[in-house]
Design a protein around this motif. Structure first.
Motif, PDB file in Angstrom:
ATOM      1  N   GLU A   1       0.808  -1.230   0.000  1.00 43.79           N
ATOM      2  CA  GLU A   1       0.000   0.000   0.000  1.00 43.79           C
ATOM      3  C   GLU A   1       0.843   1.285   0.000  1.00 43.79           C
ATOM      4  OE1 GLU A   1      -1.784   3.496   1.502  1.00 43.79           O
ATOM      5  OE2 GLU A   1      -0.543   2.235   2.822  1.00 43.79           O
ATOM      6  N   PRO A   2       1.931   1.393   0.778  1.00 49.87           N
ATOM      7  CA  PRO A   2       2.667   2.667   0.804  1.00 49.87           C
ATOM      8  C   PRO A   2       3.642   2.859  -0.353  1.00 49.87           C
ATOM      9  CG  PRO A   2       3.523   1.174   2.486  1.00 49.87           C
ATOM     10  CD  PRO A   2       2.414   0.448   1.798  1.00 49.87           C
ATOM     11  N   ILE A   3       3.859   1.833  -1.160  1.00 50.10           N
ATOM     12  CA  ILE A   3       4.933   1.853  -2.157  1.00 50.10           C
ATOM     13  C   ILE A   3       4.834   3.041  -3.109  1.00 50.10           C
ATOM     14  CG2 ILE A   3       5.895   0.653  -4.169  1.00 50.10           C
ATOM     15  CD1 ILE A   3       6.740  -0.592  -1.542  1.00 50.10           C
ATOM     16  N   LYS A   4       3.650   3.290  -3.644  1.00 49.72           N
ATOM     17  CA  LYS A   4       3.517   4.324  -4.663  1.00 49.72           C
ATOM     18  C   LYS A   4       3.773   5.712  -4.097  1.00 49.72           C
ATOM     19  CE  LYS A   4       0.689   5.441  -8.671  1.00 49.72           C
ATOM     20  NZ  LYS A   4      -0.481   5.012  -9.495  1.00 49.72           N
ATOM     21  N   SER A   5       3.212   6.000  -2.935  1.00 53.74           N
ATOM     22  CA  SER A   5       3.318   7.357  -2.388  1.00 53.74           C
ATOM     23  C   SER A   5       4.739   7.708  -1.958  1.00 53.74           C
ATOM     24  CB  SER A   5       2.363   7.525  -1.202  1.00 53.74           C
ATOM     25  OG  SER A   5       2.707   6.648  -0.146  1.00 53.74           O
ATOM     26  N   ILE A   6       5.523   6.715  -1.558  1.00 56.35           N
ATOM     27  CA  ILE A   6       6.888   7.003  -1.118  1.00 56.35           C
ATOM     28  C   ILE A   6       7.919   6.738  -2.218  1.00 56.35           C
ATOM     29  CG2 ILE A   6       6.348   6.541   1.297  1.00 56.35           C
ATOM     30  CD1 ILE A   6       7.736   3.857   1.027  1.00 56.35           C
ATOM     31  N   LYS A   7       7.412   6.377  -3.418  1.00 58.60           N
ATOM     32  CA  LYS A   7       8.282   6.109  -4.573  1.00 58.60           C
ATOM     33  C   LYS A   7       9.272   4.978  -4.275  1.00 58.60           C
ATOM     34  CE  LYS A   7       7.907  10.832  -6.378  1.00 58.60           C
ATOM     35  NZ  LYS A   7       6.719  10.489  -7.135  1.00 58.60           N
ATOM     36  N   GLY A   8       8.711   3.866  -3.804  1.00 55.99           N
ATOM     37  CA  GLY A   8       9.509   2.671  -3.574  1.00 55.99           C
ATOM     38  C   GLY A   8       9.306   1.675  -4.694  1.00 55.99           C
ATOM     39  N   SER A   9       9.558   0.413  -4.414  1.00 52.23           N
ATOM     40  CA  SER A   9       9.384  -0.643  -5.417  1.00 52.23           C
ATOM     41  C   SER A   9       8.859  -1.903  -4.757  1.00 52.23           C
ATOM     42  CB  SER A   9      10.710  -0.950  -6.109  1.00 52.23           C
ATOM     43  OG  SER A   9      10.573  -2.057  -6.985  1.00 52.23           O
TER      44      SER A   9
END
Length: 464
Positions: A406-414
């Motif tokens: 869930e948090p991947i997109k908002s924090i620009k992770g992978s």
């Protein structure tokens, strides 16, 4: 009537073409050896030319192909069905002597990673790609997945260690560029297309690998910390103080550390269970006595400045091996889970602490989750999770996925730091890649594999 199997037998010997009952002892993953391989045939080529001829046949017949390496992947990249043909690289396992002047080694795709490491070490060189499955992982698979591991912080991912590559394309064309040069700025670096493409663009058959000088010293320490900000501050402090020799900086959360050190195979616990975070660091240098003394001084300084709360060094090879056995003993975590679900996500280093805390709190509230074990290579932002659960039910699997991703997109992770996408992460790719990026990937796939026969359905959907 001639069949595709008959066509294969014009290229390879009967013992290189397994069908029917011969497939019962084969499997698609080393963790699932009890499940017979589902495939039309398994082909065992012994040369690049044989791979090329087999691919020409498959291309002409629109025959889907999955390529097998060491079968250690964690994202379903080697799952197959009865309509597919498997090409296993296990017989393509020759390795040239290291070239000491260019500091390279040329190997076929089926060579085991650990064997490359051993060949380099015998010649006072180092192949720094290193991870738990090194005893069974094959070089072709490591290249196809752009494998990472324990020393990425200093030496980079697999793509940083590949100088030249030989690949067979979907139509059987051999693309060979087995160069030993480090700098080649002559137009597109085509080998990079195949490194990390998970066998969807071509079949890696041979590679020229970069070696480095074998370090003459190895020092290591376990450290206890209670604040994540100090985990990052301490890493910078050590990287600067060790003058470029810091090679690994591993982070283990409290619950994971407890479980790892209580395993029967561990006869010594380096630090008490009083800390939220445990750091395992390593330095590779040139002078054991000097590097040991420098590490000791740095740790004393960190304690004095209250960057860390506790530390213990390895003063012998035996102690050093015990330190790293703790970190690499992932089976001890899996053993506590009736069913286990694995993750390797990539996060910006500065938000790892609060992100993992949030994810862990949410996972703990899911009915059916029994264990939560985070750990990882914090120096490069790669955090692993092993989640224990009560069932393999798909609903629970998706609940867990949703919380972790869930948090991947908002924090620009992978969603994948080093394991790839395969089948299991395909639907989450859009969390870390834009629509434009995914469309360009599809265009590349359609160009290099217009009939969509290589690892069909893995990584990307290009049909329709």
């Amino acid at each position: 009537m001639s069949t595709i199997i008959d066509s294969f037998l014009t290229v390879i010997k009967p013992e290189q073409c397994l069908t029917g009952d011969s497939l019962l002892s084969r499997y698609h993953h080393i963790w699932q050896m009890d499940k017979p391989l589902q495939a039309k045939a398994m082909l065992l080529p012994e040369s690049t030319s044989e791979v090329a001829e087999l691919m020409k046949i498959c291309h002409a017949e629109n025959q889907p192909v999955t390529v097998f390496g060491g079968l250690t992947n964690l994202v379903g990249s080697t799952e197959t069905n009865e309509q597919e043909v498997v090409i296993s690289m296990e017989r393509m396992n020759s390795m040239e002597q290291p070239d000491l002047q260019s500091r390279t080694i040329t190997v076929e795709a089926g060579v085991i990673l650990e064997h490359v490491q051993e060949a380099a070490t015998k010649n006072q060189l180092l192949f720094p790609l290193n991870y738990g499955a090194k005893g069974s992982a094959q070089i072709g698979g490591a290249i196809s997945t752009n494998a990472g591991g324990l020393q990425v912080l200093r030496y980079g991912m697999t793509r940083n260690l590949v100088l030249g590559l030989e690949v067979v394309l979907a139509d059987g064309t051999i693309l060979s560029s087995l160069k030993k040069v480090i700098k080649d700025n002559s137009a597109y670096d085509l080998k990079q297309l195949f490194i990390g493409s998970e066998g969807t663009l071509g079949v890696v058959t041979k590679a020229v690998l970069k070696l480095v000088e074998l370090p003459k010293s190895r020092v290591s320490a376990f450290v206890g910390i209670n604040e994540y900000d100090k985990v990052v501050s301490f890493m910078r402090y050590m990287d600067q103080g060790m003058a470029g020799t810091l090679s690994s900086y591993e982070l283990i959360w409290n619950e994971s550390y407890k479980t790892l050190t209580k395993d029967p195979s561990i006869d010594w616990t380096p630090l008490p269970y009083d800390y939220d975070y445990y750091i395992l660091l390593e330095g590779l240098g040139s002078d054991q006595e000097h590097d040991q003394s420098r590490l000791e001084n740095l740790l004393e300084g960190a304690l004095h400045e209250e960057l860390i709360l506790d530390a213990v060094m390895a003063y012998s090879q035996s102690e050093l091996n015990k330190f790293w056995h703790i970190r690499e003993n992932v089976d001890a975590l899996v053993a506590h889970c009736d069913y286990d679900q694995h993750f390797d996500i990539s996060l910006p280093v500065n938000v790892i602490g609060k992100t993992i805390s949030s994810i862990t709190e949410k996972l703990a509230k899911i009915e059916g989750v029994t264990h939560i074990f985070p750990f990882g290579h914090v120096g490069d932002g790669n955090i692993h999770y092993i989640i224990g659960k009560t069932t393999e039910e798909d609903t629970l699997r998706r609940q867990i996925n949703d919380v972790v991703y869930e948090p991947i997109k908002s924090i620009k992770g992978s969603v994948s730091a080093e394991h790839g996408i395969g089948l299991h992460k395909k639907e989450y790719l859009n969390l870390c890649r834009t629509e434009e990026e995914i469309e360009l990937m599809k265009q590349i796939k359609r160009t290099l594999d217009p009939k969509n026969i290589l690892n069909r359905g893995k990584v990307l959907d290009v049909t329709g």
